[in-house]
Each structure stands twice: as structure tokens, then as C-alpha cells.
Write a protein that holds these residues in place. Structure first.
Motif, PDB file in Angstrom:
ATOM      1  N   GLN A 169       0.773  -1.070   0.590  1.00 14.84           N
ATOM      2  CA  GLN A 169       0.246  -0.045  -0.144  1.00 14.84           C
ATOM      3  C   GLN A 169       0.859   0.862  -0.499  1.00 14.84           C
ATOM      4  O   GLN A 169       1.713   0.738   0.231  1.00 14.84           O
ATOM      5  CB  GLN A 169      -0.335  -0.188   1.281  1.00 14.84           C
ATOM      6  N   VAL A 170       0.146   2.104   0.007  1.00 16.81           N
ATOM      7  CA  VAL A 170       0.972   3.377  -0.599  1.00 16.81           C
ATOM      8  C   VAL A 170      -0.449   4.027   0.540  1.00 16.81           C
ATOM      9  O   VAL A 170      -1.759   4.525   0.230  1.00 16.81           O
ATOM     10  CB  VAL A 170       0.798   3.746  -2.269  1.00 16.81           C
ATOM     11  N   HIS A 171       0.216   4.785   1.818  1.00 16.06           N
ATOM     12  CA  HIS A 171       0.010   5.739   2.347  1.00 16.06           C
ATOM     13  C   HIS A 171       0.317   6.975   2.534  1.00 16.06           C
ATOM     14  O   HIS A 171       1.104   7.212   3.032  1.00 16.06           O
ATOM     15  CB  HIS A 171       0.115   5.012   4.195  1.00 16.06           C
ATOM     16  N   ALA A 172      -0.972   7.654   1.618  1.00 14.64           N
ATOM     17  CA  ALA A 172      -0.134   9.469   1.486  1.00 14.64           C
ATOM     18  C   ALA A 172      -0.112  10.496   2.515  1.00 14.64           C
ATOM     19  O   ALA A 172      -1.371  10.183   3.725  1.00 14.64           O
ATOM     20  CB  ALA A 172      -0.725  10.201   0.175  1.00 14.64           C
ATOM     21  N   VAL A 173       0.242  11.394   3.328  1.00 22.85           N
ATOM     22  CA  VAL A 173      -0.023  11.495   4.511  1.00 22.85           C
ATOM     23  C   VAL A 173       0.409  13.771   3.833  1.00 22.85           C
ATOM     24  O   VAL A 173       1.208  13.772   2.557  1.00 22.85           O
ATOM     25  CB  VAL A 173       1.151  11.378   5.710  1.00 22.85           C
ATOM     26  N   ILE A 174      -0.895  14.095   3.873  1.00 23.83           N
ATOM     27  CA  ILE A 174      -1.233  15.513   2.975  1.00 23.83           C
ATOM     28  C   ILE A 174      -1.264  16.502   3.864  1.00 23.83           C
ATOM     29  O   ILE A 174      -1.663  16.532   5.870  1.00 23.83           O
ATOM     30  CB  ILE A 174      -2.161  15.397   2.078  1.00 23.83           C
ATOM     31  N   GLY A 175      -1.186  17.437   4.241  1.00 25.52           N
ATOM     32  CA  GLY A 175      -1.633  18.695   5.130  1.00 25.52           C
ATOM     33  C   GLY A 175      -0.518  19.918   4.628  1.00 25.52           C
ATOM     34  O   GLY A 175       0.246  20.368   3.480  1.00 25.52           O
ATOM     35  N   THR A 176      -0.967  21.262   4.532  1.00 23.39           N
ATOM     36  CA  THR A 176      -0.323  22.597   4.099  1.00 23.39           C
ATOM     37  C   THR A 176       1.171  22.521   4.966  1.00 23.39           C
ATOM     38  O   THR A 176       1.470  21.717   5.573  1.00 23.39           O
ATOM     39  CB  THR A 176      -1.044  23.341   4.937  1.00 23.39           C
ATOM     40  N   ASN A 177       2.139  23.562   5.224  1.00 17.15           N
ATOM     41  CA  ASN A 177       2.786  23.645   5.305  1.00 17.15           C
ATOM     42  C   ASN A 177       2.920  24.188   6.787  1.00 17.15           C
ATOM     43  O   ASN A 177       2.369  24.610   7.351  1.00 17.15           O
ATOM     44  CB  ASN A 177       4.120  24.219   4.426  1.00 17.15           C
ATOM     45  N   GLY A 178       4.056  23.247   8.228  1.00 14.31           N
ATOM     46  CA  GLY A 178       4.437  23.263   8.763  1.00 14.31           C
ATOM     47  C   GLY A 178       2.734  21.830   9.719  1.00 14.31           C
ATOM     48  O   GLY A 178       2.832  23.414  11.021  1.00 14.31           O
ATOM     49  N   ALA A 179       2.928  21.141   9.338  1.00 20.66           N
ATOM     50  CA  ALA A 179       1.359  20.446   9.003  1.00 20.66           C
ATOM     51  C   ALA A 179       1.789  19.481  10.085  1.00 20.66           C
ATOM     52  O   ALA A 179       1.701  19.134  11.120  1.00 20.66           O
ATOM     53  CB  ALA A 179       0.923  20.523   8.765  1.00 20.66           C
ATOM     54  N   GLY A 180       3.324  19.814  10.147  1.00 20.37           N
ATOM     55  CA  GLY A 180       3.669  18.461  10.621  1.00 20.37           C
ATOM     56  C   GLY A 180       4.360  17.563  10.442  1.00 20.37           C
ATOM     57  O   GLY A 180       5.432  16.652  11.158  1.00 20.37           O
ATOM     58  N   LYS A 181       4.456  17.235   8.862  1.00 23.09           N
ATOM     59  CA  LYS A 181       4.336  15.988   8.412  1.00 23.09           C
ATOM     60  C   LYS A 181       6.020  15.327   8.055  1.00 23.09           C
ATOM     61  O   LYS A 181       6.391  14.761   8.078  1.00 23.09           O
ATOM     62  CB  LYS A 181       4.224  16.895   6.655  1.00 23.09           C
ATOM     63  N   SER A 182       7.390  16.414   7.563  1.00 21.00           N
ATOM     64  CA  SER A 182       8.276  16.128   7.416  1.00 21.00           C
ATOM     65  C   SER A 182       9.158  16.064   8.879  1.00 21.00           C
ATOM     66  O   SER A 182       9.405  14.938   9.024  1.00 21.00           O
ATOM     67  CB  SER A 182       8.977  17.277   7.009  1.00 21.00           C
ATOM     68  N   THR A 183       8.172  16.071  10.028  1.00 18.17           N
ATOM     69  CA  THR A 183       8.812  16.091  11.343  1.00 18.17           C
ATOM     70  C   THR A 183       8.866  14.227  12.309  1.00 18.17           C
ATOM     71  O   THR A 183       9.362  14.253  12.318  1.00 18.17           O
ATOM     72  CB  THR A 183       7.985  17.276  12.392  1.00 18.17           C
ATOM     73  N   LEU A 184       7.263  13.829  11.809  1.00 19.74           N
ATOM     74  CA  LEU A 184       6.942  12.674  11.886  1.00 19.74           C
ATOM     75  C   LEU A 184       8.007  12.102  10.479  1.00 19.74           C
ATOM     76  O   LEU A 184       7.963  10.666  12.084  1.00 19.74           O
ATOM     77  CB  LEU A 184       5.146  12.945  11.045  1.00 19.74           C
ATOM     78  N   ILE A 185       8.207  11.736   9.008  1.00 21.82           N
ATOM     79  CA  ILE A 185       9.085  11.297   8.710  1.00 21.82           C
ATOM     80  C   ILE A 185      10.082  11.303  10.254  1.00 21.82           C
ATOM     81  O   ILE A 185      11.035   9.667   9.774  1.00 21.82           O
ATOM     82  CB  ILE A 185       8.862  11.340   6.921  1.00 21.82           C
ATOM     83  N   ASN A 186      10.158  11.903  10.403  1.00 27.40           N
ATOM     84  CA  ASN A 186      11.805  12.459  10.828  1.00 27.40           C
ATOM     85  C   ASN A 186      12.055  11.522  11.911  1.00 27.40           C
ATOM     86  O   ASN A 186      13.015  10.780  12.351  1.00 27.40           O
ATOM     87  CB  ASN A 186      12.447  13.775  11.150  1.00 27.40           C
ATOM     88  N   MET A 187      10.908  11.639  12.857  1.00 27.54           N
ATOM     89  CA  MET A 187      10.604  10.502  14.066  1.00 27.54           C
ATOM     90  C   MET A 187      10.373   9.134  13.380  1.00 27.54           C
ATOM     91  O   MET A 187      10.994   8.197  13.788  1.00 27.54           O
ATOM     92  CB  MET A 187       9.720  11.280  14.787  1.00 27.54           C
ATOM     93  N   LEU A 188       9.479   8.775  12.076  1.00 18.97           N
ATOM     94  CA  LEU A 188       9.541   7.391  11.707  1.00 18.97           C
ATOM     95  C   LEU A 188      11.243   6.842  11.712  1.00 18.97           C
ATOM     96  O   LEU A 188      11.456   6.083  11.488  1.00 18.97           O
ATOM     97  CB  LEU A 188       8.426   7.300  10.592  1.00 18.97           C
ATOM     98  N   SER A 189      11.469   7.435  10.809  1.00 19.48           N
ATOM     99  CA  SER A 189      13.028   6.800  10.398  1.00 19.48           C
ATOM    100  C   SER A 189      14.349   7.227  11.365  1.00 19.48           C
ATOM    101  O   SER A 189      14.998   6.819  11.207  1.00 19.48           O
ATOM    102  CB  SER A 189      13.880   8.137   9.169  1.00 19.48           C
ATOM    103  N   GLY A 190      13.732   7.843  12.904  1.00 15.89           N
ATOM    104  CA  GLY A 190      14.614   7.879  13.536  1.00 15.89           C
ATOM    105  C   GLY A 190      16.327   8.205  13.651  1.00 15.89           C
ATOM    106  O   GLY A 190      16.789   8.998  14.538  1.00 15.89           O
ATOM    107  N   GLU A 191      16.076  10.082  13.375  1.00 16.39           N
ATOM    108  CA  GLU A 191      16.140  11.236  12.930  1.00 16.39           C
ATOM    109  C   GLU A 191      16.687  12.477  13.766  1.00 16.39           C
ATOM    110  O   GLU A 191      17.138  12.513  14.223  1.00 16.39           O
ATOM    111  CB  GLU A 191      16.496  11.465  11.196  1.00 16.39           C
TER     112      GLU A 191
END
Length: 248
Positions: free
Chosen positions: A32-54
């Protein structure tokens, strides 16, 4: 039933008084492809950074292939089957396409004991590099310096470098950013082809592309999830229309 490869529960990140991600829970399933959308500043990249361990979460847990990896470093998660790409190109511009992929493969298959053999001659890393380049559609430019690729090819190369590490989970942060129509079509075809063997999290602003490729969509506003459902339900959700889609 779908096999869940990555799961987070109550994932939260605070920066001082700023709540960047607020109790996000989601699952990534094989195929599956699970998309995360939202305006700039919604927290999307921070979420990815936590999932990846960064970056470490302030609260919540992350499980990879059923194992709690919340305290694992980014390299350890990568070696366990998690790959990611970034908003900005993270390639080695002076190295060839093949060398970029080989270096990525080598990072996941380190052999410090093989001091007598040049790393560039490691058959396993070279094979992984060739296979990843082929899957990403870069066979015709293997010897070209990465810095001379088109924008779309550079994004393809980032996917290839990710694939060279043999991941089962892909975290892709705006892979379509800055692409023209033809390049977007090539990338969507690649993501569709990769679906069968991976669980993919896609952060993307191109809504037409998201609704074409995503099996599931999570919508974030101010760090929190306001909706998470199949694309048809997201498209018709009044709260999502008001917060993000503008009624379209």
C-alpha cells in the motif's frame, strides 16, 4: 489481511512550547501507498523524521516489522529495512549514478573485516546498485555524474539509492517536488511498480498525484490528524475540504 510493516502510536514531538506533532498514530501495510498531506507546517516532515529515527519523539512509539524501534538510531532502522528520501537532493553530484547507488548499498552491507578488497569491487554492493538503478529507470545514465542529471532523474536516483539498501518500508518526502508533467508520470509509474514489495509513506503536495496513487490518506493540521481514510472518503470530508482542499 494486509501485513503491517510500520506502526506508530501516539507519536508526539515538542520543540519548547511548540507542539509540532500531536499524538499521531498510523500504520503502513505491505503493498500500500499511504499518503500524508497537509499545509506547510502541519508536521509532516517532523513525522517522517521521527519514523526514520532522525529525531527522537517526545512521546509515543514506533514499531518496524513488529519490533519496537522507538529507541533505535537512524542507521539501525535503515539496516532493519527502512529507507527514506528527503525533500532536497541528497546525492553525491561528482560521483556517477552507479557509484551513488553502490555507496548506498555498501552502507547497508558493511564489511570492515574485508580490508584486503577495494570496496568498489564488492560484488554484492555492485549487484544491488545495478538492480536498484534498473528499477528506477536509470540504466541509460549509469556512468553519468549525478550532478548532470535532470531534476526528475535526480529524484529517481534518490529512490534508487534508497532501493539499493533493500528496504521493505519507504518513507518518501515530496518526491514529486519541482517536477514537470512528464517527470511526474515517470515517478508515479515507479511508485506504482514498487507498491507490490513495499509499504510506502508518501508526503506530497501534488493532490492530483496523491489521489491517483494513494490507497490511504492521512490529513494533518497543526501537528494533529484530522482525518485518515480511503481517498474517496477524504475527498468528500467537509473538515478536510475546509482545512486543506478548499472545497474542491
Amino acid at each position: 489481511m494486509s501485513q503491517t510493516l510500520l506502526r506508530c502510536e501516539g507519536l508526539t514531538r515538542r520543540w519548547g512550547g511548540l507542539l509540532a506533532v500531536d499524538g499521531v498514530s498510523l500504520e503502513l501495510a505491505l503493498g500500500q501507498v499511504h499518503a500524508v498531506i497537509g499545509t506547510n507546517g502541519a508536521g509532516k516532515s517532523t513525522l517522517i523524521n521521527m519514523l526514520s529515527g532522525e529525531i527522537a519523539p517526545s512521546a509515543g512509539t514506533v514499531a518496524l516489522m513488529g519490533e519496537d524501534v522507538t529507541g533505535w538510531t537512524q542507521p539501525r532502522r535503515a539496516r532493519a529495512g527502512l529507507g527514506r528520501s528527503y525533500q532536497r537532493n541528497t546525492i553525491f553530484p561528482n560521483f556517477s549514478v552507479l557509484e551513488n547507488c553502490r555507496l548506498a548499498a555498501q552502507a547497508s552491507y558493511q564489511r570492515p573485516w574485508a580490508w584486503w578488497q577495494a570496496a568498489a569491487r564488492c560484488e554484492r554492493s555492485l549487484t544491488a546498485a545495478h538492480e536498484a538503478s534498473a528499477r528506477a529507470g536509470l540504466n541509460d545514465v549509469l556512468d553519468r555524474p549525478a550532478g548532470l542529471l535532470s531534476h526528475g532523474q535526480k529524484r529517481q536516483l534518490e529512490i534508487a539509492m534508497c532501493l539499493a539498501t533493500a528496504p521493505k518500508v519507504l518513507l518518501l518526502d515530496e518526491p514529486l517536488a519541482g517536477m514537470g508533467a512528464e517527470e511526474t508520470e515517470r515517478m508515479l509509474a515507479l511508485l506504482s511498480e514498487l507498491r507490490a514489495g513495499h509499504a510506502t509513506l508518501l508526503v506530497e503536495h501534488d493532490m492530483d498525484a496523491v489521489f491517483r496513487i494513494a490507497d490511504w490518506i492521512t490529513v494533518m493540521v497543526n501537528g494533529a490528524v484530522i482525518a485518515s481514510a480511503r481517498p474517496d472518503a477524504i475527498r468528500s470530508d467537509p473538515a478536510v475540504q475546509a482545512a486543506y482542499l478548499g472545497g474542491h
